[in-house]
Design a protein around this motif. Structure first.
Motif, PDB file in Angstrom:
ATOM      1  N   GLY A   1       0.787  -1.228   0.000  1.00 13.85           N
ATOM      2  CA  GLY A   1       0.000   0.000   0.000  1.00 13.85           C
ATOM      3  C   GLY A   1       0.820   1.280   0.000  1.00 13.85           C
ATOM      4  O   GLY A   1       0.303   2.359   0.279  1.00 13.85           O
ATOM      5  N   HIS A   2       2.119   1.185  -0.349  1.00 15.53           N
ATOM      6  CA  HIS A   2       2.953   2.388  -0.382  1.00 15.53           C
ATOM      7  C   HIS A   2       2.711   3.172  -1.667  1.00 15.53           C
ATOM      8  O   HIS A   2       2.396   2.584  -2.707  1.00 15.53           O
ATOM      9  CB  HIS A   2       4.443   2.023  -0.293  1.00 15.53           C
ATOM     10  CG  HIS A   2       4.808   1.310   0.972  1.00 15.53           C
ATOM     11  ND1 HIS A   2       5.897   0.477   1.082  1.00 15.53           N
ATOM     12  CD2 HIS A   2       4.204   1.292   2.195  1.00 15.53           C
ATOM     13  CE1 HIS A   2       5.956  -0.024   2.315  1.00 15.53           C
ATOM     14  NE2 HIS A   2       4.937   0.462   2.995  1.00 15.53           N
ATOM     15  N   SER A   3       2.905   4.490  -1.608  1.00 18.46           N
ATOM     16  CA  SER A   3       2.809   5.326  -2.806  1.00 18.46           C
ATOM     17  C   SER A   3       4.111   5.194  -3.605  1.00 18.46           C
ATOM     18  O   SER A   3       5.113   4.679  -3.096  1.00 18.46           O
ATOM     19  CB  SER A   3       2.603   6.784  -2.418  1.00 18.46           C
ATOM     20  OG  SER A   3       3.784   7.268  -1.794  1.00 18.46           O
ATOM     21  N   ALA A   4       4.090   5.713  -4.845  1.00 23.98           N
ATOM     22  CA  ALA A   4       5.316   5.701  -5.670  1.00 23.98           C
ATOM     23  C   ALA A   4       6.408   6.525  -4.991  1.00 23.98           C
ATOM     24  O   ALA A   4       7.583   6.159  -5.021  1.00 23.98           O
ATOM     25  CB  ALA A   4       5.017   6.252  -7.063  1.00 23.98           C
ATOM     26  N   ASP A   5       6.035   7.643  -4.382  1.00 31.49           N
ATOM     27  CA  ASP A   5       7.019   8.484  -3.671  1.00 31.49           C
ATOM     28  C   ASP A   5       7.672   7.710  -2.529  1.00 31.49           C
ATOM     29  O   ASP A   5       8.888   7.773  -2.339  1.00 31.49           O
ATOM     30  CB  ASP A   5       6.351   9.737  -3.096  1.00 31.49           C
ATOM     31  CG  ASP A   5       6.023  10.747  -4.183  1.00 31.49           C
ATOM     32  OD1 ASP A   5       6.608  10.634  -5.277  1.00 31.49           O
ATOM     33  OD2 ASP A   5       5.175  11.617  -3.936  1.00 31.49           O
ATOM     34  N   GLU A   6       6.853   6.972  -1.802  1.00 28.00           N
ATOM     35  CA  GLU A   6       7.395   6.189  -0.681  1.00 28.00           C
ATOM     36  C   GLU A   6       8.318   5.083  -1.205  1.00 28.00           C
ATOM     37  O   GLU A   6       9.392   4.845  -0.649  1.00 28.00           O
ATOM     38  CB  GLU A   6       6.252   5.573   0.142  1.00 28.00           C
ATOM     39  CG  GLU A   6       5.543   6.604   1.017  1.00 28.00           C
ATOM     40  CD  GLU A   6       4.220   6.083   1.590  1.00 28.00           C
ATOM     41  OE1 GLU A   6       3.850   6.533   2.675  1.00 28.00           O
ATOM     42  OE2 GLU A   6       3.563   5.234   0.943  1.00 28.00           O
ATOM     43  N   ALA A   7       7.895   4.424  -2.283  1.00 29.28           N
ATOM     44  CA  ALA A   7       8.723   3.354  -2.863  1.00 29.28           C
ATOM     45  C   ALA A   7      10.083   3.906  -3.294  1.00 29.28           C
ATOM     46  O   ALA A   7      11.130   3.306  -3.026  1.00 29.28           O
ATOM     47  CB  ALA A   7       8.006   2.720  -4.053  1.00 29.28           C
ATOM     48  N   ALA A   8      10.061   5.095  -3.935  1.00 29.76           N
ATOM     49  CA  ALA A   8      11.302   5.666  -4.488  1.00 29.76           C
ATOM     50  C   ALA A   8      12.308   6.031  -3.405  1.00 29.76           C
ATOM     51  O   ALA A   8      13.493   6.208  -3.681  1.00 29.76           O
ATOM     52  CB  ALA A   8      10.973   6.887  -5.353  1.00 29.76           C
ATOM     53  N   LEU A   9      11.848   6.145  -2.158  1.00 29.70           N
ATOM     54  CA  LEU A   9      12.762   6.488  -1.052  1.00 29.70           C
ATOM     55  C   LEU A   9      13.496   5.265  -0.500  1.00 29.70           C
ATOM     56  O   LEU A   9      14.449   5.402   0.262  1.00 29.70           O
ATOM     57  CB  LEU A   9      11.970   7.138   0.099  1.00 29.70           C
ATOM     58  CG  LEU A   9      11.447   8.553  -0.152  1.00 29.70           C
ATOM     59  CD1 LEU A   9      10.565   9.000   1.012  1.00 29.70           C
ATOM     60  CD2 LEU A   9      12.618   9.520  -0.331  1.00 29.70           C
ATOM     61  N   ASP A  10      13.063   4.068  -0.902  1.00 26.45           N
ATOM     62  CA  ASP A  10      13.647   2.832  -0.366  1.00 26.45           C
ATOM     63  C   ASP A  10      15.128   2.722  -0.771  1.00 26.45           C
ATOM     64  O   ASP A  10      15.458   2.770  -1.963  1.00 26.45           O
ATOM     65  CB  ASP A  10      12.844   1.641  -0.922  1.00 26.45           C
ATOM     66  CG  ASP A  10      13.274   0.312  -0.320  1.00 26.45           C
ATOM     67  OD1 ASP A  10      14.366   0.247   0.290  1.00 26.45           O
ATOM     68  OD2 ASP A  10      12.512  -0.660  -0.467  1.00 26.45           O
ATOM     69  N   ALA A  11      15.983   2.577   0.217  1.00 26.21           N
ATOM     70  CA  ALA A  11      17.427   2.468  -0.062  1.00 26.21           C
ATOM     71  C   ALA A  11      17.813   1.038  -0.457  1.00 26.21           C
ATOM     72  O   ALA A  11      18.967   0.768  -0.776  1.00 26.21           O
ATOM     73  CB  ALA A  11      18.220   2.901   1.162  1.00 26.21           C
ATOM     74  N   GLY A  12      16.847   0.130  -0.465  1.00 27.36           N
ATOM     75  CA  GLY A  12      17.159  -1.273  -0.740  1.00 27.36           C
ATOM     76  C   GLY A  12      17.183  -1.637  -2.219  1.00 27.36           C
ATOM     77  O   GLY A  12      17.451  -2.790  -2.573  1.00 27.36           O
ATOM     78  N   TYR A  13      16.914  -0.663  -3.115  1.00 29.08           N
ATOM     79  CA  TYR A  13      16.945  -0.958  -4.557  1.00 29.08           C
ATOM     80  C   TYR A  13      18.376  -1.162  -5.047  1.00 29.08           C
ATOM     81  O   TYR A  13      19.303  -0.554  -4.516  1.00 29.08           O
ATOM     82  CB  TYR A  13      16.325   0.206  -5.343  1.00 29.08           C
ATOM     83  CG  TYR A  13      14.818   0.165  -5.390  1.00 29.08           C
ATOM     84  CD1 TYR A  13      14.155  -0.723  -6.227  1.00 29.08           C
ATOM     85  CD2 TYR A  13      14.052   1.020  -4.604  1.00 29.08           C
ATOM     86  CE1 TYR A  13      12.773  -0.759  -6.278  1.00 29.08           C
ATOM     87  CE2 TYR A  13      12.664   0.989  -4.651  1.00 29.08           C
ATOM     88  CZ  TYR A  13      12.031   0.096  -5.492  1.00 29.08           C
ATOM     89  OH  TYR A  13      10.672   0.055  -5.545  1.00 29.08           O
ATOM     90  N   PRO A  14      18.543  -1.998  -6.086  1.00 29.13           N
ATOM     91  CA  PRO A  14      19.889  -2.114  -6.681  1.00 29.13           C
ATOM     92  C   PRO A  14      20.319  -0.766  -7.252  1.00 29.13           C
ATOM     93  O   PRO A  14      19.484  -0.006  -7.736  1.00 29.13           O
ATOM     94  CB  PRO A  14      19.710  -3.132  -7.807  1.00 29.13           C
ATOM     95  CG  PRO A  14      18.290  -3.543  -7.830  1.00 29.13           C
ATOM     96  CD  PRO A  14      17.538  -2.784  -6.796  1.00 29.13           C
ATOM     97  N   ARG A  15      21.610  -0.483  -7.168  1.00 27.69           N
ATOM     98  CA  ARG A  15      22.110   0.815  -7.629  1.00 27.69           C
ATOM     99  C   ARG A  15      23.284   0.620  -8.585  1.00 27.69           C
ATOM    100  O   ARG A  15      24.009  -0.366  -8.497  1.00 27.69           O
ATOM    101  CB  ARG A  15      22.605   1.666  -6.442  1.00 27.69           C
ATOM    102  CG  ARG A  15      21.594   1.847  -5.330  1.00 27.69           C
ATOM    103  CD  ARG A  15      20.394   2.628  -5.805  1.00 27.69           C
ATOM    104  NE  ARG A  15      20.692   4.030  -6.025  1.00 27.69           N
ATOM    105  CZ  ARG A  15      20.434   4.994  -5.138  1.00 27.69           C
ATOM    106  NH1 ARG A  15      19.889   4.705  -3.989  1.00 27.69           N
ATOM    107  NH2 ARG A  15      20.708   6.253  -5.422  1.00 27.69           N
ATOM    108  N   PHE A  16      23.447   1.581  -9.485  1.00 26.47           N
ATOM    109  CA  PHE A  16      24.660   1.651 -10.296  1.00 26.47           C
ATOM    110  C   PHE A  16      25.495   2.822  -9.780  1.00 26.47           C
ATOM    111  O   PHE A  16      24.944   3.814  -9.328  1.00 26.47           O
ATOM    112  CB  PHE A  16      24.332   1.882 -11.771  1.00 26.47           C
ATOM    113  CG  PHE A  16      23.850   0.648 -12.474  1.00 26.47           C
ATOM    114  CD1 PHE A  16      24.750  -0.267 -12.994  1.00 26.47           C
ATOM    115  CD2 PHE A  16      22.495   0.396 -12.603  1.00 26.47           C
ATOM    116  CE1 PHE A  16      24.304  -1.419 -13.634  1.00 26.47           C
ATOM    117  CE2 PHE A  16      22.045  -0.747 -13.241  1.00 26.47           C
ATOM    118  CZ  PHE A  16      22.958  -1.655 -13.766  1.00 26.47           C
ATOM    119  N   PRO A  17      26.822   2.728  -9.854  1.00 28.55           N
ATOM    120  CA  PRO A  17      27.651   3.827  -9.365  1.00 28.55           C
ATOM    121  C   PRO A  17      27.593   5.025 -10.310  1.00 28.55           C
ATOM    122  O   PRO A  17      27.206   4.891 -11.463  1.00 28.55           O
ATOM    123  CB  PRO A  17      29.060   3.224  -9.346  1.00 28.55           C
ATOM    124  CG  PRO A  17      29.012   2.139 -10.358  1.00 28.55           C
ATOM    125  CD  PRO A  17      27.601   1.627 -10.399  1.00 28.55           C
TER     126      PRO A  17
END
Ligand SMILES: [Zn+2]
Length: 281
Positions: free
Chosen positions: A244-260
């Motif tokens: 039930g999270h919003s897109a804004d809330e999802a985008a704040l998650d630090a657990g996503y894979p990242r590229f340098p």
């Protein structure tokens, strides 16, 4: 830009700083150009740097309709080949986002935010006459020029019209924008599950060399990295929706894979929002 001669039949223009890659297939009967960059001036400069004359190019392949792969088309007088849906998408874009009205509006926006980019884009528009592929195919095209066999294979994923170019003898694969090496991919016309599947298809080629649409020459590990990025970002975004999270809330998650690196960081959040939208449909 690095100009890499992969074997006697292939030149790769590897341009992680400038943007998009492109390539040449050399044969005794002339040259095949794979993708034409984002402007007539850009593609002319590539040919000049590689010592290939325009008149030597016998065939152009557009791997998909995005402007950074097709807007140099006009400099060639030889046939231009693409998947049927690539032609259809370019025809549609000419009525919409590539219409004079939309291009001028884009230029006006750019003038407010990035003067140097705006100058480049204004210069491109001055001579740009978007030129469409005149030859199309459906699933797969097998051809030969000067004794060198090539295959153009429709795979989709990054865009519905995307094709890869395969040289079966040299085992060289032009993977187009199915691969962004070392950076966040551009996904805004993509079917993500198809893209994930097609990255598996690329592994099956067992290629000796892979030229991605963006970034450095790559191999199996880069394909796996991108597949993991798409898979994990897709799944985590789905999980946020289920909770039930919003897109804004999802985008704040630090657990996503990242590229340098900073350059494409804005794509990170935009990609999450795109996936959120697709998963919510
Ligand atoms: Zn693309």
């Amino acid at each position: 830009m690095d100009i890499i001669r992969i074997d006697s039949h292939v030149t790769a223009f590897i341009r992680p700083k400038e943007g998009v890659n492109a390539g040449l297939i050399h044969t005794p009967a002339g040259v095949i150009m794979v993708d034409t960059t984002s402007s007539p001036a850009e593609v002319r400069s590539l040919l000049e740097a590689s010592g290939v004359g325009l008149e030597e190019v016998r065939l152009v392949v557009n791997t998909h309709s995005h402007s950074d792969h097709t807007w140099g088309n006009q400099v060639f007088s030889c046939p231009i080949l693409a998947h049927r849906t690539c032609l259809e998408r370019m025809q549609s874009a000419l009525q919409h986002e590539w219409s004079q009205k939309e291009l001028q509006a884009y230029l006006a926006d750019l003038e407010k935010t990035d003067t140097s980019k705006a100058n480049d884009f204004r210069n491109t528009l001055k001579e740009l006459r978007i030129s469409l592929p005149g030859q199309t195919f459906e699933e797969r095209l097998e051809g030969e020029l000067g004794g060198v066999r090539y295959e153009v294979i429709h795979l989709g994923g990054h865009t519905p019209d995307l094709s890869v170019v395969w040289l079966p003898e040299a085992r060289v694969l032009f993977a187009s924008d199915l691969i962004f090496q070392g950076r966040y991919p551009y996904i805004f016309d993509a079917d993500i599950p198809t893209w994930i599947t097609r990255l598996g298809t690329l592994l099956e080629f067992n290629a000796a060399a892979i030229i991605p649409g963006h970034g450095m020459m790559c191999g199996e590990s880069e394909i796996l990295t991108l597949r993991e990025y798409l898979q994990n970002t897709w799944e985590l975004t789905g999980e946020h929706i289920r909770q039930g999270h919003s897109a804004d809330e999802a985008a704040l998650d630090a657990g996503y894979p990242r590229f340098p690196g900073e350059k494409y960081e804005r794509l990170h959040q935009a990609n999450i929002r795109y996936m959120y939208k697709r998963l919510s449909e």
